[in-house]
Enzyme design. Structure first.
Site, PDB file in Angstrom:
ATOM      1  N   LYS A  23      83.857  60.386  46.014  1.00  0.00           N
ATOM      2  CA  LYS A  23      84.396  61.736  45.799  1.00  0.00           C
ATOM      3  C   LYS A  23      85.617  61.674  44.875  1.00  0.00           C
ATOM      4  O   LYS A  23      85.730  62.455  43.921  1.00  0.00           O
ATOM      5  CB  LYS A  23      84.772  62.347  47.150  1.00  0.00           C
ATOM      6  CG  LYS A  23      84.857  63.854  47.148  1.00  0.00           C
ATOM      7  CD  LYS A  23      85.018  64.398  48.575  1.00  0.00           C
ATOM      8  CE  LYS A  23      83.758  64.272  49.386  1.00  0.00           C
ATOM      9  NZ  LYS A  23      83.903  64.752  50.767  1.00  0.00           N
ATOM     10  N   ARG A  93      89.899  65.553  52.626  1.00  0.00           N
ATOM     11  CA  ARG A  93      88.484  65.158  52.754  1.00  0.00           C
ATOM     12  C   ARG A  93      88.348  63.641  52.694  1.00  0.00           C
ATOM     13  O   ARG A  93      89.078  62.981  51.958  1.00  0.00           O
ATOM     14  CB  ARG A  93      87.654  65.758  51.599  1.00  0.00           C
ATOM     15  CG  ARG A  93      87.466  67.246  51.638  1.00  0.00           C
ATOM     16  CD  ARG A  93      86.621  67.697  50.434  1.00  0.00           C
ATOM     17  NE  ARG A  93      86.205  69.089  50.550  1.00  0.00           N
ATOM     18  CZ  ARG A  93      86.926  70.119  50.130  1.00  0.00           C
ATOM     19  NH1 ARG A  93      88.105  69.919  49.573  1.00  0.00           N
ATOM     20  NH2 ARG A  93      86.471  71.355  50.257  1.00  0.00           N
ATOM     21  N   GLY A 102      78.336  61.615  58.613  1.00  0.00           N
ATOM     22  CA  GLY A 102      78.895  61.126  59.883  1.00  0.00           C
ATOM     23  C   GLY A 102      80.336  60.720  59.768  1.00  0.00           C
ATOM     24  O   GLY A 102      80.999  60.446  60.750  1.00  0.00           O
ATOM     25  N   MET A 104      84.368  61.665  58.553  1.00  0.00           N
ATOM     26  CA  MET A 104      85.167  62.787  59.026  1.00  0.00           C
ATOM     27  C   MET A 104      84.894  64.068  58.258  1.00  0.00           C
ATOM     28  O   MET A 104      84.738  64.067  57.046  1.00  0.00           O
ATOM     29  CB  MET A 104      86.640  62.434  58.913  1.00  0.00           C
ATOM     30  CG  MET A 104      87.477  63.364  59.761  1.00  0.00           C
ATOM     31  SD  MET A 104      89.197  63.217  59.379  1.00  0.00           S
ATOM     32  CE  MET A 104      89.344  64.385  58.066  1.00  0.00           C
ATOM     33  N   ARG A 343      78.354  65.069  43.168  1.00  0.00           N
ATOM     34  CA  ARG A 343      77.867  63.700  43.440  1.00  0.00           C
ATOM     35  C   ARG A 343      76.385  63.670  43.129  1.00  0.00           C
ATOM     36  O   ARG A 343      75.736  64.723  43.083  1.00  0.00           O
ATOM     37  CB  ARG A 343      78.116  63.307  44.900  1.00  0.00           C
ATOM     38  CG  ARG A 343      77.435  64.207  45.893  1.00  0.00           C
ATOM     39  CD  ARG A 343      77.794  63.847  47.324  1.00  0.00           C
ATOM     40  NE  ARG A 343      77.386  64.909  48.236  1.00  0.00           N
ATOM     41  CZ  ARG A 343      77.812  65.009  49.477  1.00  0.00           C
ATOM     42  NH1 ARG A 343      78.675  64.137  49.941  1.00  0.00           N
ATOM     43  NH2 ARG A 343      77.401  65.984  50.263  1.00  0.00           N
ATOM     44  N   HIS A 462      56.846  41.715  69.106  1.00  0.00           N
ATOM     45  CA  HIS A 462      55.393  41.780  68.877  1.00  0.00           C
ATOM     46  C   HIS A 462      54.968  43.194  68.503  1.00  0.00           C
ATOM     47  O   HIS A 462      54.258  43.420  67.526  1.00  0.00           O
ATOM     48  CB  HIS A 462      54.649  41.325  70.156  1.00  0.00           C
ATOM     49  CG  HIS A 462      53.167  41.482  70.049  1.00  0.00           C
ATOM     50  ND1 HIS A 462      52.510  42.629  70.477  1.00  0.00           N
ATOM     51  CD2 HIS A 462      52.225  40.677  69.529  1.00  0.00           C
ATOM     52  CE1 HIS A 462      51.223  42.492  70.229  1.00  0.00           C
ATOM     53  NE2 HIS A 462      51.017  41.310  69.670  1.00  0.00           N
ATOM     54  N   SER A 771      56.115  28.175  52.818  1.00  0.00           N
ATOM     55  CA  SER A 771      56.298  29.600  53.104  1.00  0.00           C
ATOM     56  C   SER A 771      57.375  29.689  54.183  1.00  0.00           C
ATOM     57  O   SER A 771      57.256  29.056  55.233  1.00  0.00           O
ATOM     58  CB  SER A 771      54.999  30.224  53.611  1.00  0.00           C
ATOM     59  OG  SER A 771      55.191  31.602  53.805  1.00  0.00           O
ATOM     60  N   ASP A 776      61.157  33.118  62.738  1.00  0.00           N
ATOM     61  CA  ASP A 776      61.490  31.960  63.580  1.00  0.00           C
ATOM     62  C   ASP A 776      62.704  31.205  63.054  1.00  0.00           C
ATOM     63  O   ASP A 776      63.518  30.709  63.830  1.00  0.00           O
ATOM     64  CB  ASP A 776      60.287  31.008  63.686  1.00  0.00           C
ATOM     65  CG  ASP A 776      59.416  31.349  64.896  1.00  0.00           C
ATOM     66  OD1 ASP A 776      59.962  31.859  65.888  1.00  0.00           O
ATOM     67  OD2 ASP A 776      58.192  31.110  64.851  1.00  0.00           O
ATOM     68  N   CYS A 838      57.306  34.819  54.367  1.00  0.00           N
ATOM     69  CA  CYS A 838      56.309  35.652  55.042  1.00  0.00           C
ATOM     70  C   CYS A 838      56.830  36.241  56.347  1.00  0.00           C
ATOM     71  O   CYS A 838      56.081  36.812  57.123  1.00  0.00           O
ATOM     72  CB  CYS A 838      55.024  34.876  55.299  1.00  0.00           C
ATOM     73  SG  CYS A 838      55.254  33.474  56.390  1.00  0.00           S
ATOM     74  N   TYR A 858      56.924  34.233  45.592  1.00  0.00           N
ATOM     75  CA  TYR A 858      56.439  35.516  46.101  1.00  0.00           C
ATOM     76  C   TYR A 858      57.113  35.872  47.414  1.00  0.00           C
ATOM     77  O   TYR A 858      57.690  35.017  48.091  1.00  0.00           O
ATOM     78  CB  TYR A 858      54.902  35.486  46.283  1.00  0.00           C
ATOM     79  CG  TYR A 858      54.416  34.548  47.378  1.00  0.00           C
ATOM     80  CD1 TYR A 858      54.365  34.956  48.709  1.00  0.00           C
ATOM     81  CD2 TYR A 858      54.019  33.248  47.077  1.00  0.00           C
ATOM     82  CE1 TYR A 858      53.939  34.098  49.703  1.00  0.00           C
ATOM     83  CE2 TYR A 858      53.583  32.379  48.066  1.00  0.00           C
ATOM     84  CZ  TYR A 858      53.548  32.813  49.379  1.00  0.00           C
ATOM     85  OH  TYR A 858      53.135  31.954  50.376  1.00  0.00           O
TER      86      TYR A 858
END
Length: 881
Positions: A23, A93, A102, A104, A343, A462, A771, A776, A838, A858
């Protein structure tokens, strides 16, 4: 030299966004363009960080600089702060670097007190306006700065309006019908509320009012809403917010004044043309508060024509200057137009595509800039059903949990996978599966359901992973929900929901609603294809998909996947005609028995792989060998145990005993992955035969050039990989000989154990590709269980230990370091090694950018996230040139 904590608008520009906030930087830029901006100054984001470093105190140096700038503003305006005759009033502001709902709310009319309001009334010759401004200020300051509930004040206002109705004999009365005398009485009551709540009088010193307001803006940077928003949108907590202090202009001076909000293009559709609303005789918050119904902006041409013409001219100038759709707030004071802010406007994904393509066609931006303009995550909106906006207004929100898989769903609640599947098949009704947590055997019920709601589990549980793969809406980890699966009932938000009752889920926000809210199918336009074509032209990172079924694979190809980066073979074993055979294998006491059970599975596995190869038409397919621990496949229902006992010629007790013996204290780190193939090499032999026969047959039948990629999971040691690889190679060569084939194949591994990353140079001697299984790898690097971390991660966010969920967004500092190290070590040993990712991170834009930077080949993600990954990969390539 002292730090500079405060900048006048004319001292800044658009490039100073990190210091002045969005702003502040835009107000500075508009001031420099010579536009009608109420003058003022910005307290910097560095001052906000200093406030937190200083135990939430605003230093004397910062306060001095604020008041020096107030003096300059007084000279410019010819008014005095706190003056009894001609007071300077200001608005305060917030303004962070990134637009953050969210934060002020605005405070208007700051500087008024019991004495100044009388001088203000005399100076303007408009007592009603003066007391209305003071009434608004007391209400805003109390609510926003001192956190006195707004409802206390609104109740008083409503009571006065009700009295006014009777007095005027009107059915409806607005704020504007209240007289100066009415407003004086309201002010007295408001000050009484303040004193009762705070234990002291409403502050009369404007300097105290201003510093309290600045402190409240800084404080709001750390409120719960702001922290959640930052986590969802990847905004660092140390950016801080700036504060903008601006001379007041008044839209509530009468019928030649007003206030409004407008966009240079439609934020919902992207259509070109001014779009917005305004109110005559009102202040800023009235437009959004819905106190009165605003008018469409085009009506302003009739109400105040001179202001409208000027508005249209400046709106176009701003869009041309910023080369993007603008969201503007403006006030008209006695026919004179002022811009309060501009904006780049927030917009739907549909509108973002339309605007980006139009701006390219209008010659305002390049295709590269168009690609950068689209928020990659927002593409989710285009690929999944969403709630009808009108229907959602009447939705009854009963809870909120993790937005695990996007889209909207509504249906009847069922508590078991079988019940959900059976009810859907019998009646065709839409169903929602509600579970404590899901497991692989729930797959058919999950497939039948429109949406899934679980009590336990995080963003990579899962339920979340499978739902994302299927494109099904899922909300997970709703710990507030009390569920009784036997009685088929749960309670949430004071509601008791029984089997067959309707609920609605929003997988994009995590919201849970009572009742049946109408949804709308997603729609993909030609603009989508155009942006994606540009993205594919600019990116260097390939995008594959995680898919286990031909349906998922076909979906992914439709969305632009260039191969399968992860096919989880275990999901194929849960079909009712296959699970008995895998259970027989688990209960076998000899290798011969085990091989017999496994051989019965080969035709099933082979047909699965053939279907995948046919769907992918020669694109690469990486097949991961069996990964989960065996206990996931054993029966839990007594009927299934009894059936298995008959098949195996055992007693039910013996079957139960073997099942119990498979239980592990920490199964995620137990007997799974390549460890199964070390103990039972026959499992790897069966899977290799199925893969190789399927590839050779599809190559012969369809002519596709197939090179199978076999991935051995959970390796942590070169010798371990070599042991399983030798079994695979021996079987693959045998199949090639039997079939008279010279087909090529590659064997690689998943890097998902920290030790594998540390020893990647040795492992690359055996592995032709890596990969990174970042689900995990994250779990083992942090020492978190991904299914349980949700229970305590909230405390970590609250205490600023972590800013984001490491399972949703790759932890680049720790886990990322292991990925980078393994990539470098792997390439050193094998320069042509293929490197992919992956885990679920493959569809997260910031994680995709990291993968681009460390030079992976990839990323692989669930089918519906493929467009997100394609766009994010292009953005990474453009931004990191």
């Amino acid at each position: 030299m002292a730090n500079k904590w405060v900048y006048k608008f004319e001292e800044g520009n658009a490039e100073m966004r990190p210091l002045l906030g969005g702003k502040g930087a835009n107000l500075a830029e508009m001031t420099n363009l010579g536009l009608p901006i109420p003058q003022g100054f910005t307290v910097t984001t560095e001052a906000c960080n200093d406030y937190y470093a200083n135990k939430r105190q605003i230093s004397d140096e910062i306060q001095e600089q604020i008041f020096e700038n107030v003096k300059v503003l007084e000279e410019k305006q010819g008014k005095k702060f706190g003056d009894t005759e001609n007071p300077l009033l200001v608005s305060v502001r917030s303004g962070a670097r990134a637009s953050m709902p969210g934060m002020m709310d605005t405070i208007l009319n700051l500087g008024l007190n019991d004495v100044a309001v009388e001088g203000f009334a005399a100076k303007t010759g408009n007592p009603r306006f003066a007391y209305d401004s003071y009434r608004r200020f007391i209400q805003m300051f109390s609510d926003v700065v001192m956190e006195v509930p707004k409802s206390h004040f609104e109740r008083v206002l409503d009571e006065f309006k009700d009295k006014k109705k009777a007095e005027l004999g009107k059915e409806q009365v607005f704020d504007t019908d209240l007289t100066a005398d009415d407003l004086k009485k309201i002010i007295d009551v408001f000050k009484g509320i303040y004193k009762d709540t705070m234990g002291e009088d409403f502050p009369q010193d404007p300097k105290v009012q201003l510093i309290e307001a600045v402190r409240a803006v800084f404080r709001s940077w750390d409120n719960e809403r702001a922290i959640v928003y930052r986590r969802m949108n990847d905004i660092p907590g140390d950016w801080g917010t700036a504060v903008n202090v601006q001379a007041m202009v008044f839209g509530n001076m009468g019928d030649t004044s007003g206030t409004g909000v407008a966009f240079t293009r439609n934020p919902a559709t992207g259509a070109k043309g001014i779009f917005g609303e305004y109110l005559i005789n009102a202040q800023g918050e009235d437009v959004v508060a819905g106190v009165r119904t605003p008018q469409p902006i085009t009506r302003l041409e009739q109400d105040i024509p001179e202001a409208y013409a000027e508005f249209v001219r400046i709106a176009q100038l701003l869009e041309d200057h910023y080369r993007d759709m603008q969201d503007m707030e403006f006030t008209i004071e006695d026919k004179k137009l002022y811009f309060l802010q501009t904006r780049n406007g927030k917009r739907t994904a549909q509108a973002a595509l339309q605007i980006a393509c139009d701006l390219v066609d209008e010659g305002k931006i390049t295709p590269q800039e168009a690609v950068l303009r689209i928020e990659a995550k927002s593409l989710d909106q285009l690929l999944h059903p969403m709630f009808n906006a009108e229907a959602l207004k009447n939705g009854e929100l009963i809870g909120k949990a993790l937005p695990a898989s996007p889209g909207a769903a509504a249906g009847k609640v069922y508590f078991t996978a079988d019940d959900a599947k059976n009810h859907h098949e019998k009646t065709g009704d839409r169903v929602i599966l509600v579970r404590l947590e899901t497991s692989p055997e729930d797959i058919e019920g999950m497939h039948a359901a429109e949406g899934i709601l679980t009590v336990r589990g995080g963003m990579t549980s899962h339920a979340a992973v499978v739902a994302r793969g299927m494109g099904t809406c899922c909300v997970s980890g709703c710990g507030e929900m009390a569920i009784n699966e036997e009685e088929k009932v749960f309670t949430l938000g004071g509601k008791e929901i029984h089997e067959g009752d309707y609920i609605s889920l929003d997988g994009s926000t995590g919201n849970i609603y009572y009742g049946d809210i109408a949804t709308e199918e997603a729609s993909v336009t030609g603009n989508f294809g155009r942006i994606m074509a540009w993205a594919d032209e600019f990116r260097t990172l390939k995008v594959r998909t995680n898919a286990d079924t031909p349906e998922d694979a076909a979906n992914a190809v439709k969305y632009g996947a260039e191969g399968i980066g992860l096919c989880r073979t275990e999901h194929m074993f849960f079909n009712p005609d296959r699970i008995p055979k895998i259970r027989q294998m688990i209960l076998s006491r000899t290798v011969e028995q085990r091989e017999k059970a496994l051989n019965a599975l080969i035709p099933f596995q082979k047909s699965d792989f053939k279907a995948l190869y046919e769907t992918m038409e020669g694109r690469p397919v990486t097949i991961r060998f069996l990964d989960p621990p065996l206990h996931e496949f054993v029966p839990t229902e007594q009927d299934d145990i009894d059936d298995l006992a008959v098949q195996m010629m055992m007693t039910s007790e013996e079957v139960q005993e073997i099942c119990d013996s498979l239980h592990e204290f920490n199964p995620m780190m137990g007997h799974r992955g390549c460890r199964l193939a070390v103990t039972y090499p026959e499992i790897a032999r069966m899977q290799t035969r199925a893969v190789m026969e399927a590839a050779i047959e599809v190559k012969a039948e369809k002519g596709f050039d197939i090179i199978p990629e076999i991935m051995i999971p959970l390796v942590g040691e070169k010798k371990e990989l070599k042991f399983v690889k030798d079994v695979v190679v021996e079987t693959a060569e045998k199949v090639k000989e039997e079939k008279g084939s010279d087909i090529e194949y590659h064997i690689g591994t998943m890097i998902e154990i920290p030790r594998a990353a540390l020893l990647a140079d040795q492992i690359a001697e055996e592995a032709e590709f890596f990969s990174f299984g970042t689900n995990d790898l994250t779990q083992m690097t942090f020492g978190f269980s991904r299914d349980d971390a949700g229970k305590f991660l909230g405390d970590y966010y609250k205490n600023k230990i972590y800013e984001s969920d490491p399972f949703a967004r790759l932890d680049q500092a720790g886990v990322g370091q292991l990925v980078q190290m393994a990539a470098e070590k792997g390439r050193k040993t094998r320069p042509d090694i293929k490197l992919g990712i992956c885990g679920e991170h493959g569809g997260d834009p910031s994680s995709v950018e990291f993968c681009h930077k460390v030079g992976l080949t990839y990323v692989s993600c669930s089918p519906f996230r493929v467009p997100i990954a394609r766009l994010a990969a292009a953005q990474a390539a453009i931004s990191n040139k």
